[in-house]
Enzyme design. Sequence first.
Site, mmCIF file in Angstrom:
data_model
loop_
_atom_site.group_PDB
_atom_site.id
_atom_site.type_symbol
_atom_site.label_atom_id
_atom_site.label_comp_id
_atom_site.label_asym_id
_atom_site.label_seq_id
_atom_site.Cartn_x
_atom_site.Cartn_y
_atom_site.Cartn_z
ATOM 1 N N ASP A 65 0.776 -1.252 0.000
ATOM 2 C CA ASP A 65 0.000 0.000 0.000
ATOM 3 C C ASP A 65 0.806 1.301 0.000
ATOM 4 O O ASP A 65 0.506 2.225 0.768
ATOM 5 C CB ASP A 65 -0.950 0.007 1.204
ATOM 6 C CG ASP A 65 -2.005 -1.085 1.120
ATOM 7 O OD1 ASP A 65 -1.957 -1.884 0.155
ATOM 8 O OD2 ASP A 65 -2.879 -1.142 2.011
ATOM 9 N N ASP A 95 -4.524 -0.934 -2.061
ATOM 10 C CA ASP A 95 -5.865 -0.857 -1.523
ATOM 11 C C ASP A 95 -6.700 -0.242 -2.646
ATOM 12 O O ASP A 95 -6.314 0.795 -3.215
ATOM 13 C CB ASP A 95 -5.817 0.063 -0.290
ATOM 14 C CG ASP A 95 -6.806 -0.301 0.769
ATOM 15 O OD1 ASP A 95 -7.194 -1.484 0.856
ATOM 16 O OD2 ASP A 95 -7.200 0.597 1.546
ATOM 17 N N HIS A 130 -10.565 0.443 -3.544
ATOM 18 C CA HIS A 130 -11.959 0.345 -3.103
ATOM 19 C C HIS A 130 -12.953 0.927 -4.102
ATOM 20 O O HIS A 130 -12.650 1.922 -4.774
ATOM 21 C CB HIS A 130 -12.134 1.130 -1.801
ATOM 22 C CG HIS A 130 -11.313 0.632 -0.653
ATOM 23 N ND1 HIS A 130 -11.241 -0.689 -0.300
ATOM 24 C CD2 HIS A 130 -10.549 1.305 0.251
ATOM 25 C CE1 HIS A 130 -10.453 -0.821 0.758
ATOM 26 N NE2 HIS A 130 -10.018 0.371 1.100
ATOM 27 N N SER A 169 -15.705 0.065 4.451
ATOM 28 C CA SER A 169 -14.784 0.583 5.477
ATOM 29 C C SER A 169 -14.865 2.098 5.609
ATOM 30 O O SER A 169 -14.251 2.673 6.512
ATOM 31 C CB SER A 169 -13.333 0.182 5.142
ATOM 32 O OG SER A 169 -12.831 0.956 4.064
ATOM 33 N N HIS A 202 -10.944 6.540 1.163
ATOM 34 C CA HIS A 202 -9.539 6.521 0.732
ATOM 35 C C HIS A 202 -9.361 5.466 -0.348
ATOM 36 O O HIS A 202 -10.130 4.519 -0.447
ATOM 37 C CB HIS A 202 -8.627 6.194 1.920
ATOM 38 C CG HIS A 202 -8.859 4.814 2.469
ATOM 39 N ND1 HIS A 202 -9.902 4.525 3.333
ATOM 40 C CD2 HIS A 202 -8.228 3.631 2.235
ATOM 41 C CE1 HIS A 202 -9.881 3.238 3.624
ATOM 42 N NE2 HIS A 202 -8.887 2.655 2.965
ATOM 43 N N LYS A 244 -6.435 -5.161 -3.646
ATOM 44 C CA LYS A 244 -7.170 -5.810 -2.559
ATOM 45 C C LYS A 244 -8.295 -4.911 -2.051
ATOM 46 O O LYS A 244 -8.294 -3.710 -2.315
ATOM 47 C CB LYS A 244 -6.231 -6.195 -1.420
ATOM 48 C CG LYS A 244 -5.566 -5.015 -0.744
ATOM 49 C CD LYS A 244 -4.638 -5.469 0.355
ATOM 50 C CE LYS A 244 -3.980 -4.295 1.028
ATOM 51 N NZ LYS A 244 -4.886 -3.339 1.640
ATOM 52 N N GLU A 270 -13.899 -5.816 3.958
ATOM 53 C CA GLU A 270 -12.616 -5.185 4.249
ATOM 54 C C GLU A 270 -11.537 -6.245 4.042
ATOM 55 O O GLU A 270 -11.790 -7.442 4.231
ATOM 56 C CB GLU A 270 -12.589 -4.659 5.686
ATOM 57 C CG GLU A 270 -11.273 -4.024 6.110
ATOM 58 C CD GLU A 270 -10.848 -2.828 5.257
ATOM 59 O OE1 GLU A 270 -10.595 -3.007 4.040
ATOM 60 O OE2 GLU A 270 -10.759 -1.720 5.812
ATOM 61 N N ALA A 307 0.217 -0.199 6.332
ATOM 62 C CA ALA A 307 0.762 0.323 7.574
ATOM 63 C C ALA A 307 1.104 -0.855 8.482
ATOM 64 O O ALA A 307 0.461 -1.893 8.415
ATOM 65 C CB ALA A 307 -0.260 1.207 8.272
ATOM 66 N N CYS A 310 -2.170 -3.505 7.267
ATOM 67 C CA CYS A 310 -1.896 -4.372 6.116
ATOM 68 C C CYS A 310 -0.627 -5.185 6.297
ATOM 69 O O CYS A 310 -0.575 -6.355 5.910
ATOM 70 C CB CYS A 310 -1.845 -3.534 4.846
ATOM 71 S SG CYS A 310 -3.449 -2.806 4.498
HETATM 72 ZN ZN LIG Z 1 -8.729 0.632 2.705
#
Ligand SMILES: [Zn+2]
Length: 210
Positions: free
Chosen positions: A31, A73, A75, A81, A92, A117, A124, A152, A156
């Site tokens: 990420d 990430d 989305h 989330s 985000h 992902k 999530e 982070a 993750c």
């Molecule tokens: Zn996320």
Amino acid sequence: MPEVDRSSDLSNFPTTPMIALTAHDALLLADIQNDFLPGGALGISGGGEIIPTLLNYTRLFQTHSLPVFLTRDWHPSNHCSFRSQGGPWPAHCVASSPGSLPPPSFSAPPSAVIIYKAIDRDQEAYSAFQNTALDRHLRALSVQRLFIGGLATDYCVLNSVKDARMLGYNVCLLVDGIKAVNLRPDDGRRAEAEMIRLGAIPIRWKMLQS
Ligand SMILES: [Zn+2]
């Protein structure tokens, strides 16, 4: 005359154990995306500081023709989330938005495999293995040991390391290539301790033989 016990004398050993890469190693960086860097929607304090080190790791793996995996990430705009949907985070990394892209200082090498992902609205996914093809990729390449870093530490990275260990991979944790969100001040430190307890070996750049 009493014998001198030298069993605890480590002066003859190098203070930093060196690690040599093998043909069964791969790099997994979580990420590195604008929204997780300072100024982003979920900016992690100091997140940008690890990028030069992550570039060092990336170049080393490329030099050895070893696989590099980068997670994103990714989305939908109404991901579960997000706070607007009752989740814990501000919106985000909406797929293809500027915040979902890597910063210019961290452009993906052409040979890197991108793992997207948390693409399902209702799920999530902190781990790079959750609902992705990562495990299949790794097995096809006979990878046995993963070097894991990125953002982070307490989400993750932690969950990817947990899954990697559960799936039987050896793990080296890049302790100089991770940063924590630290919603609670100790989260990052606790996550590191948990990963080491699970068998991850903490390493730093200077421990890798080039
Ligand atoms: Zn996320």
